[in-house]
Design an enzyme around this catalytic site. Structure first.
Site, PDB file in Angstrom:
ATOM      1  N   GLU A 120       0.832  -1.208   0.000  1.00 56.14           N
ATOM      2  CA  GLU A 120       0.000   0.000   0.000  1.00 56.14           C
ATOM      3  C   GLU A 120       0.865   1.255   0.000  1.00 56.14           C
ATOM      4  O   GLU A 120       0.598   2.212  -0.740  1.00 56.14           O
ATOM      5  CB  GLU A 120      -0.956  -0.025   1.201  1.00 56.14           C
ATOM      6  N   GLU A 140      -4.898  -8.825   2.663  1.00 57.06           N
ATOM      7  CA  GLU A 140      -5.956  -8.526   3.625  1.00 57.06           C
ATOM      8  C   GLU A 140      -7.181  -9.427   3.485  1.00 57.06           C
ATOM      9  O   GLU A 140      -7.739  -9.903   4.486  1.00 57.06           O
ATOM     10  CB  GLU A 140      -6.373  -7.059   3.495  1.00 57.06           C
TER      11      GLU A 140
END
Length: 266
Positions: A120, A140
């Site tokens: 990210e 995730e």
């Protein structure tokens, strides 16, 4: 020059090098790391002698994402860092480049794991170099979580949507070669040399006119959110003033005189 026990800062000429420094935990994000990163981005923005930033990790790895125990304050000293995070509820997002874009180009040098929060943060950088054995991924969904660091918005804008959705929805790891193949990174180099390559690119950036470099970077990101017509108008608004700078005149003279330019950021 700032830094914390989990984030080191040093200069390589006109390049500020920010290094995630918690290798025993695969550089998982901690309060000390987030505060150090935020202060590092701020230092680069405010210091005109800094022309580029290299972002990397110590110990042969980039970042394995969030350390939830550390962020909750379990088993780690550093109340002052948690106080900083409480005082500015947006600080961690700025540190992770979700809510902050540095004025100077950011070049990522990735070795080893760059997953979850690591991938990210990578999306907030401008130029990306990876070692051959680097691993990328947004894990995730495999844990029933959401990649809330900006990936559902940024990733489809940076790589083809089909690849972005596969990465987001499968949560599988990607090799450096796969990451390069889909456009997530620009260079794959032998293991242990990503930092050297990133510094080489930084030197090329540093040799250019700093006002022009910053204006070009700002224009690219601004135009990405506009229609083509509005983007072209915004480009003129940012670009024309650069031609009136002392740097532009010096660049023209240097070209005519066949010598390296001596830019002074003016």
């Amino acid at each position: 020059m700032g830094g914390t026990e989990h984030l080191t800062v040093h200069r390589e000429g006109a390049t500020l090098v920010l290094t995630l420094n918690r290798p025993e935990a695969k550089n998982a994000l901690s309060p000390a790391m987030l505060v150090g990163l935020y202060d590092g981005w701020t230092e680069a923005d405010e210091d005109d002698s800094v022309r580029s930033i290299v972002f990397t990790g110590a110990g042969g790895t980039f970042c394995a994402g969030m350390d939830l125990k550390a962020l909750a304050g379990q088993g780690m000293a550093g109340d002052n860092y948690r106080d900083r995070l409480k005082a500015d509820p947006d600080l961690h997002w700025k540190a992770m480049l979700r809510h902050h874009r540095p004025r100077k180009p950011v070049i990522a040098a990735v070795e080893g794991h760059c997953v979850a929060g690591g991938t990210e943060m990578l999306q907030g950088t401008d130029i990306r170099v990876a070692g051959e054995s680097a691993v990328f991924g947004l894990f995730e969904v495999r844990r029933g979580l959401f990649p809330i660091g900006g990936s559902t918005v940024r990733l489809p804008r940076q790589i083809p949507r089909t690849h972005a959705l596969e990465m987001l929805l499968t949560g599988r790891p990607y090799t450096a070669r796969e990451a390069a193949g889909i456009g997530l990174v620009g260079h794959v180099v032998p293991d242990g040399t990503a930092l050297d390559k990133a510094l080489e690119i930084a030197e090329q950036v540093n040799a250019c006119g700093p006002l022009a470099v910053e204006a070009v970077k700002a224009s690219v990101y601004e135009a990405a959110e506009l229609t083509e017509t509005d983007g072209l108008a915004a480009e003129l608004a940012r670009g024309w003033p650069v031609f009136d700078t002392a740097d532009a005149k010096e660049g023209s003279r240097a070209f005519a005189e066949k010598r390296p330019p001596r830019f002074k950021r003016a």
